[in-house]
Design an enzyme around this catalytic site. Structure first.
Site, PDB file in Angstrom:
ATOM      1  N   ASN A  73      -7.650   3.783   9.099  1.00 29.15           N
ATOM      2  CA  ASN A  73      -7.037   2.617   9.736  1.00 29.15           C
ATOM      3  C   ASN A  73      -7.217   2.601  11.252  1.00 29.15           C
ATOM      4  OD1 ASN A  73      -5.364   4.860   8.804  1.00 29.15           O
ATOM      5  ND2 ASN A  73      -3.760   3.998  10.086  1.00 29.15           N
ATOM      6  N   CYS A 104       3.440   1.852  14.089  1.00 31.21           N
ATOM      7  CA  CYS A 104       4.481   2.545  13.342  1.00 31.21           C
ATOM      8  C   CYS A 104       5.731   1.677  13.335  1.00 31.21           C
ATOM      9  CB  CYS A 104       4.711   3.962  13.858  1.00 31.21           C
ATOM     10  SG  CYS A 104       5.952   4.114  15.093  1.00 31.21           S
ATOM     11  N   GLY A 155       0.814  -1.210   0.000  1.00 33.37           N
ATOM     12  CA  GLY A 155       0.000   0.000   0.000  1.00 33.37           C
ATOM     13  C   GLY A 155       0.846   1.258   0.000  1.00 33.37           C
ATOM     14  N   THR A 156       1.956   1.218   0.711  1.00 37.92           N
ATOM     15  CA  THR A 156       2.823   2.398   0.797  1.00 37.92           C
ATOM     16  C   THR A 156       3.330   2.779  -0.598  1.00 37.92           C
ATOM     17  OG1 THR A 156       3.497   1.862   3.037  1.00 37.92           O
ATOM     18  CG2 THR A 156       5.007   3.247   1.776  1.00 37.92           C
TER      19      THR A 156
END
Ligand code: PLP
Length: 374
Positions: free
Chosen positions: A142, A311, A73-74
């Site tokens: 998200n 993260c 996705g990034t």
């Protein structure tokens, strides 16, 4: 039967690999082959990639030729933002970092207290300049699961001649999605959020929308993304896309869980509860208890959940999503994300409720003891 060692309720971080995906990957890994090779082994690998392209295309109602495989996705978000050719970018305040950090000349579009993008503000911003823009608004968040009014965003953007990118990483496979019904130009997907492997995703580019490749080389993916394809990952993505076609049927479980948690702690708050949300996501506060304390206590009790977005450093940082919704910083620090998925069952929810209740009672009774002692 004994209880499982742990229950996993962190599907928005990554969803466990579906058995169908594992089988497809094992088969592809065993077979090997470079899809660009002309011989039979190469042709078989090419067939796997193209079958998966059809499967992913079908999940979101597009043509196979509109699907470009990426490393996740990034990369899909980065490719859309750098590849649209638009310099001016209007980006919602609750986007994933892979959008916020990839955007240039960024103008942030505010969201309301319910997490929904402010359409009146977006319209004003679109009108404020003649420079053609790219608008990037995610399908669903998200952390909160809040679903954005993408059709309205597209309506406003097209009046202003803007292109629209939609990060649908969290929506795909959870609710029905159709790029053409939504009307967006670019749609980002990620395999591991719907039960496929990590490290593979796709950017869907509507036929006719511009795309400048970011990664140059051998001309794979119709010159949109060079590099030998991750055949096994792509095959796993395709199989997961087929398995995820019906979406998630977990709203009943999720709602029952929320009602029980709110009965235990009536001052707790579920963010985005009054607005359309994904069926699997709950972002809830436990008043006075830091999210990282909750995550650790629940982990000790065998329940995997998270404090907002995961993260890379594993650190818990204050949620920019909740801050953008106007949530007080100290309240935001107590927000836990519980996200269900394809293998979630009633027993998992019971275990979460029990662990959450135990922690809540423990914290509150020690508060009472402290207050008495003071
Ligand atoms: N966009 C959203 C909304 C996400 O939640 C994530 C992952 O957390 C990404 C993009 C990035 O996807 P990937 O992990 O495949 O790079």
């Amino acid at each position: 039967m004994s209880a499982p060692a742990f229950v996993y309720l962190d599907h928005n971080a990554t969803s466990p690999l579906r058995p169908e995906a594992l089988d497809a990957m094992a088969e592809a890994l065993r077979a090997g082959g470079n899809p660009s090779s002309v011989h039979r082994v190469g042709r078989a690998a090419r067939a796997r990639v193209e079958a998966a392209r059809r499967q992913v295309a079908e999940l979101v109602g597009v043509l196979p030729a509109e699907v470009t495989f990426t490393s996740g996705g990034t990369e899909a978000n980065n490719l859309a933002l750098s590849g649209s050719g638009r310099r001016r970018m209007l980006v919602s305040a609750v986007e994933h970092d892979s959008v916020l950090r990839a955007a240039t000349n960024t103008e942030i579009v505010a969201v309301g207290g319910n997490g929904v993008v402010d359409l009146a503000t977006l319209e004003k911003m679109l009108r404020s300049s003649r420079e053609p823009a790219l608008v990037s608004v995610m399908f669903a968040n998200n952390e909160t699961g809040v679903v954005q009014p993408i059709a309205d965003v597209v309506r406003l953007a097209s009046k202003a001649g803007a292109l629209v990118h939609c990060d649908a990483v969290q929506g795909a496979g959870k609710v029905p999605l159709d790029l053409h019904a939504l009307g967006v130009d670019y749609l980002s997907l990620s395999a591991h959020k719907l039960g496929g492997p990590t490290g593979v995703g796709a950017l869907v580019v509507r036929s006719g929308a511009p795309l400048i490749a970011g990664q140059l080389g051998g001309g794979q993916e119709l010159n949109r993304r060079a590099g030998t394809e991750n055949v096994a990952g792509i095959a796993g993505f395709g199989a997961a896309a087929v398995a995820a076609r019906g979406g998630l049927d977990v709203a009943g479980l999720r709602d029952r869980m929320e009602r029980t948690l709110l009965a235990i702690a009536p001052q707790a708050c579920v963010f985005g509860a009054e607005t359309p949300r994904l069926p699997n996501t709950t972002c809830i506060t436990m008043p006075g208890v830091k999210a990282e304390t909750q995550v650790m206590a629940l982990d000790l009790a065998g329940v995997c959940v998270s404090a907002g977005a995961a993260c890379s450093s594993g650190k818990v940082t204050r949620s920019p999503v909740l801050l953008a919704m106007g949530v007080d910083a100290t309240v935001a620090d107590t927000a836990l994300r519980i996200s269900l998925g394809w293998n979630s069952a009633a027993g998992d929810i019971e275990r979460l409720i029990e662990a959450w209740r135990d922690l809540y009672i423990r914290v509150n009774s020690s508060d009472i003891v402290r207050a008495r002692a003071a």
